[in-house]
Scaffold this active site. Structure first.
Site, PDB file in Angstrom:
ATOM      1  N   HIS A  98     -48.105  42.730 -45.668  1.00 14.13           N
ATOM      2  CA  HIS A  98     -47.193  42.623 -44.535  1.00 14.13           C
ATOM      3  C   HIS A  98     -47.954  42.807 -43.231  1.00 14.13           C
ATOM      4  CE1 HIS A  98     -47.613  46.995 -44.922  1.00 14.13           C
ATOM      5  NE2 HIS A  98     -47.202  47.095 -43.669  1.00 14.13           N
ATOM      6  N   ASP A 100     -46.852  44.624 -39.349  1.00  7.92           N
ATOM      7  CA  ASP A 100     -45.783  45.495 -38.855  1.00  7.92           C
ATOM      8  C   ASP A 100     -44.985  44.833 -37.732  1.00  7.92           C
ATOM      9  OD1 ASP A 100     -46.789  47.448 -40.599  1.00  7.92           O
ATOM     10  OD2 ASP A 100     -48.114  48.253 -39.045  1.00  7.92           O
TER      11      ASP A 100
END
Ligand code: OGA
Ligand code: MN
Length: 274
Positions: A98, A100
């Site tokens: 991922h 952020d």
């Protein structure tokens, strides 16, 4: 820049600075660190001895601070989020590829993550380089595309953390969504970077769901090849500054039964253009 910092490239992604106490960094060194973060994606430092106020002061010299909505905060310092896994917890935070805050209209620039308590082994973080993950052939094919980034399926009611022992991260009513170009121009380096990620991006604007998902799956598989990835190990005092616009990261969850605590400060960013 090389003259003000002792900095080594890390194969795959990022760089490591040696022999610097960031509390004593000169303005020229701070500028060199920021440039290295923009160009290399992540810069790590070992053996830092920092109070929360020191970490905040350092982060502010790199960029303004933004407070994360979802993570628990340290008792006295709202700027510092606790990224924590106790001896009893099985789920960790950030345990998938991922970047952020990509669900924000103005995604966070990056983070300053300081290791406070580390397990005896494991608990490394992987970083992947989204400049390198974008070969010219792909660039041409995905130029001009945009994609939505959502947070509800992770941090909202019934989100990814619900039913885990990090359930306090789910059930939030405030779950933004934003649309960004699939390929952005990094505002600090001027280089193109892939800006979709497996955690928050699941479709492509204007493509049928299946076609969009298939394209993303292909981009994601390309991006996590070992040659674009580096593994960072932590011990107390290790600190990394990363750039969300040109990297992904992945917190390994391979230390059950041991405590890990990181202090994270998020750096503010801005809207991203193709
Ligand atoms: C984060 C995160 C990774 C880690 O703080 O955003 O994903 O290894 N942390 O703790
Ligand atoms: Mn993260």
């Amino acid at each position: 820049m090389a003259d003000v910092l002792d900095i080594d490239q890390v194969e795959g992604c990022g760089a490591r600075v040696r022999g610097l106490d960031v509390r004593k960094a000169s303005d020229a060194q701070i500028d060199a660190i920021r440039e290295a973060v923009f160009h290399r994606g992540v810069v790590a430092f070992d053996d830092q001895v920092l109070t929360p106020d020191d970490q905040i002061a350092f982060a502010r010299r790199i960029a303004p601070i933004v407070v994360n909505r979802y993570f628990p905060k340290t008792e006295r310092w709202p700027e510092i989020a606790k990224v924590e896994k106790t001896e009893d917890q099985k789920a960790n935070i950030g345990g998938g590829w991922h970047t952020d805050h990509s669900y924000d209209a103005a995604p966070a620039m990056g983070s300053v993550l300081l290791a406070i308590h580390t397990p005896p082994t494991g608990g490394d973080t992987l970083f992947a380089d989204m400049y390198e993950a974008l070969p010219d052939a792909t660039k041409a094919r995905i130029a001009g595309l945009e994609a939505p980034h959502a947070s509800a399926h992770v941090f909202g009611e019934g989100g990814a953390y619900a039913g885990t022992d990090q359930a306090n991260l789910s059930g939030h009513p405030d779950t933004p969504e934003a649309v960004h170009p699939v390929v952005v121009t990094h505002p600090g380096s001027g280089r193109k970077a892939l800006f979709v990620n497996p955690a928050f991006t699941r479709e492509v604007v204007g493509l049928p769901a299946e076609e969009g998902a298939a394209l993303l799956t292909e981009l994601y598989a390309h991006a996590i090849q070992p040659r674009f990835v580096a593994r960072y190990a932590w011990r107390p005092g290790t600190m990394a500054v990363w750039d969300n616009r040109c990297t992904w990261h992945f917190a390994m969850n391979d230390y059950h039964g041991h405590y890990r605590l990181m202090h994270r400060i998020t750096l503010d960013g801005g809207p991203l253009d193709a």
